[in-house]
Design a protein around this motif. Structure first.
Motif, PDB file in Angstrom:
ATOM      1  N   PRO A 121       0.298  23.328  46.968  1.00 44.80           N
ATOM      2  CA  PRO A 121      -1.128  23.285  46.673  1.00 44.80           C
ATOM      3  C   PRO A 121      -1.935  23.895  47.815  1.00 44.80           C
ATOM      4  N   ASP A 122      -3.230  24.079  47.569  1.00 42.38           N
ATOM      5  CA  ASP A 122      -4.099  24.694  48.567  1.00 42.38           C
ATOM      6  C   ASP A 122      -4.133  23.895  49.862  1.00 42.38           C
ATOM      7  N   LYS A 123      -4.164  22.576  49.723  1.00 40.36           N
ATOM      8  CA  LYS A 123      -4.157  21.751  50.933  1.00 40.36           C
ATOM      9  C   LYS A 123      -3.008  20.760  50.835  1.00 40.36           C
ATOM     10  N   PRO A 124      -2.461  20.346  51.959  1.00 43.32           N
ATOM     11  CA  PRO A 124      -1.308  19.438  51.937  1.00 43.32           C
ATOM     12  C   PRO A 124      -1.693  18.064  51.416  1.00 43.32           C
ATOM     13  N   PRO A 125      -0.733  17.340  50.851  1.00 38.09           N
ATOM     14  CA  PRO A 125      -1.033  15.992  50.340  1.00 38.09           C
ATOM     15  C   PRO A 125      -1.247  15.011  51.495  1.00 38.09           C
ATOM     16  N   ARG A 126      -1.914  13.928  51.188  1.00 42.65           N
ATOM     17  CA  ARG A 126      -2.106  12.885  52.193  1.00 42.65           C
ATOM     18  C   ARG A 126      -0.789  12.162  52.416  1.00 42.65           C
ATOM     19  N   PRO A 127      -0.573  11.631  53.604  1.00 38.51           N
ATOM     20  CA  PRO A 127       0.641  10.838  53.817  1.00 38.51           C
ATOM     21  C   PRO A 127       0.528   9.523  53.037  1.00 38.51           C
ATOM     22  N   ALA A 152       1.162   2.136  52.927  1.00 39.53           N
ATOM     23  CA  ALA A 152       2.153   1.083  52.683  1.00 39.53           C
ATOM     24  C   ALA A 152       2.198   0.694  51.205  1.00 39.53           C
ATOM     25  N   PHE A 153       1.025   0.577  50.552  1.00 38.00           N
ATOM     26  CA  PHE A 153       1.014   0.182  49.147  1.00 38.00           C
ATOM     27  C   PHE A 153       1.651   1.254  48.262  1.00 38.00           C
ATOM     28  N   ILE A 154       1.394   2.510  48.544  1.00 38.10           N
ATOM     29  CA  ILE A 154       1.986   3.603  47.745  1.00 38.10           C
ATOM     30  C   ILE A 154       3.506   3.557  47.861  1.00 38.10           C
ATOM     31  N   LEU A 155       4.018   3.347  49.055  1.00 34.42           N
ATOM     32  CA  LEU A 155       5.468   3.255  49.233  1.00 34.42           C
ATOM     33  C   LEU A 155       6.024   2.034  48.498  1.00 34.42           C
ATOM     34  N   TYR A 156       5.292   0.920  48.542  1.00 33.96           N
ATOM     35  CA  TYR A 156       5.712  -0.295  47.839  1.00 33.96           C
ATOM     36  C   TYR A 156       5.730  -0.034  46.328  1.00 33.96           C
ATOM     37  N   ALA A 212       6.027   5.717  59.791  1.00 31.75           N
ATOM     38  CA  ALA A 212       7.041   6.764  59.965  1.00 31.75           C
ATOM     39  C   ALA A 212       6.707   7.980  59.090  1.00 31.75           C
ATOM     40  N   ALA A 213       6.252   7.727  57.874  1.00 29.18           N
ATOM     41  CA  ALA A 213       5.886   8.834  56.975  1.00 29.18           C
ATOM     42  C   ALA A 213       4.692   9.595  57.542  1.00 29.18           C
ATOM     43  N   LYS A 214       3.752   8.867  58.168  1.00 35.21           N
ATOM     44  CA  LYS A 214       2.584   9.516  58.768  1.00 35.21           C
ATOM     45  C   LYS A 214       2.993  10.402  59.942  1.00 35.21           C
ATOM     46  N   MET A 215       3.932   9.925  60.768  1.00 37.49           N
ATOM     47  CA  MET A 215       4.416  10.721  61.905  1.00 37.49           C
ATOM     48  C   MET A 215       5.116  11.994  61.399  1.00 37.49           C
ATOM     49  N   GLU A 216       5.914  11.849  60.355  1.00 38.52           N
ATOM     50  CA  GLU A 216       6.594  13.005  59.763  1.00 38.52           C
ATOM     51  C   GLU A 216       5.570  13.992  59.204  1.00 38.52           C
ATOM     52  N   HIS A 217       4.526  13.457  58.592  1.00 39.27           N
ATOM     53  CA  HIS A 217       3.457  14.288  58.037  1.00 39.27           C
ATOM     54  C   HIS A 217       2.746  15.052  59.153  1.00 39.27           C
ATOM     55  N   MET A 218       2.522  14.381  60.279  1.00 33.39           N
ATOM     56  CA  MET A 218       1.855  15.040  61.411  1.00 33.39           C
ATOM     57  C   MET A 218       2.697  16.178  61.973  1.00 33.39           C
ATOM     58  N   LYS A 219       4.032  15.989  61.976  1.00 29.81           N
ATOM     59  CA  LYS A 219       4.918  17.066  62.439  1.00 29.81           C
ATOM     60  C   LYS A 219       4.907  18.245  61.474  1.00 29.81           C
ATOM     61  N   LYS A 220       4.890  17.923  60.187  1.00 33.36           N
ATOM     62  CA  LYS A 220       4.954  18.967  59.166  1.00 33.36           C
ATOM     63  C   LYS A 220       3.631  19.725  59.048  1.00 33.36           C
ATOM     64  N   TYR A 221       2.506  19.002  59.169  1.00 35.20           N
ATOM     65  CA  TYR A 221       1.174  19.603  59.050  1.00 35.20           C
ATOM     66  C   TYR A 221       0.347  19.258  60.292  1.00 35.20           C
ATOM     67  N   PRO A 222       0.584  19.951  61.406  1.00 41.29           N
ATOM     68  CA  PRO A 222      -0.113  19.576  62.654  1.00 41.29           C
ATOM     69  C   PRO A 222      -1.637  19.784  62.591  1.00 41.29           C
ATOM     70  N   GLU A 223      -2.114  20.706  61.781  1.00 45.08           N
ATOM     71  CA  GLU A 223      -3.546  20.985  61.702  1.00 45.08           C
ATOM     72  C   GLU A 223      -4.253  20.141  60.634  1.00 45.08           C
TER      73      GLU A 223
END
Length: 182
Positions: A100-106, A109-113, A158-169
């Motif tokens: 997509p044009d912009k990356p998805p949000r990380p 906790a509720f979404i993972l649940y 952990a998912a947020k940290m992975e997201h930050m690595k994948k999409y640093p900007e």
């Protein structure tokens, strides 16, 4: 350039009611004769790649199906090109849909649940809508002990940290009320 032509002369011998014909024999045509035939517009001109020897086949000979390969080959080649273009368009459409044009949000906790609980709820209640699943999962989430919620919070971190690595900007920019959804 020398050209070998199958001779159009065939000999027929009659044995009872059977007719047999010899396959055409190849004959040699010199370059001058070939140019003469071409100047008289007796035939067609084809591109012969370097390293190949042209073989001319007279119309009406038993070898006629070989000449038809040229036309059939062109049709086949056009079909293959069309198939390749269609496949490329499908691949491009899939890539555009996947990126997509912009990356998805990380996920939080509720979404993972919800992702972990949804298959069980759908298996127990066939044909249940997503809204109903969300309501049931929401009730379950509120009843969960703090330890269980913290487990999913750690997974979200952990998912947020992975997201930050994948999409640093990446920076979350919510839609403004006047902006339309696509």
């Amino acid at each position: 350039m020398n050209v070998h032509l199958p001779s159009s002369r065939t000999s027929n011998s009659v044995k009872g009611s059977e007719t047999t014909s010899k396959p055409p024999a190849f004959q040699f045509i010199s370059h001058e004769e070939l140019l003469s035939l071409f100047e008289q517009r007796k035939g067609s001109q084809y591109f012969i790649p370097e390293g190949f020897e042209p073989v001319l086949i007279p119309r009406g000979s038993p070898l006629q199906p070989v000449a038809n390969l040229l036309q059939n080959g062109k049709n086949l080649q056009q079909q293959l090109l069309m198939q390749q273009k269609q496949q490329q368009l499908k691949i491009q459409a899939n890539q555009n849909a996947a990126t997509p044009d912009k990356p998805p949000r990380p996920p939080n906790a509720f979404i993972l649940y919800r992702r972990s609980k949804q298959p069980d709820i759908v298996a127990q209640n066939e044909g249940i809508s997503n809204n109903e699943v969300s309501k049931q999962v929401g009730e379950m989430w509120h009843k969960e002990p703090l330890e269980e919620k913290m487990k999913f919070q750690r997974m979200a971190d952990a998912a947020k940290m992975e997201h930050m690595k994948k999409y640093p900007e990446y920076k979350y920019r919510p839609r403004r009320p006047h902006e339309k959804r696509r």
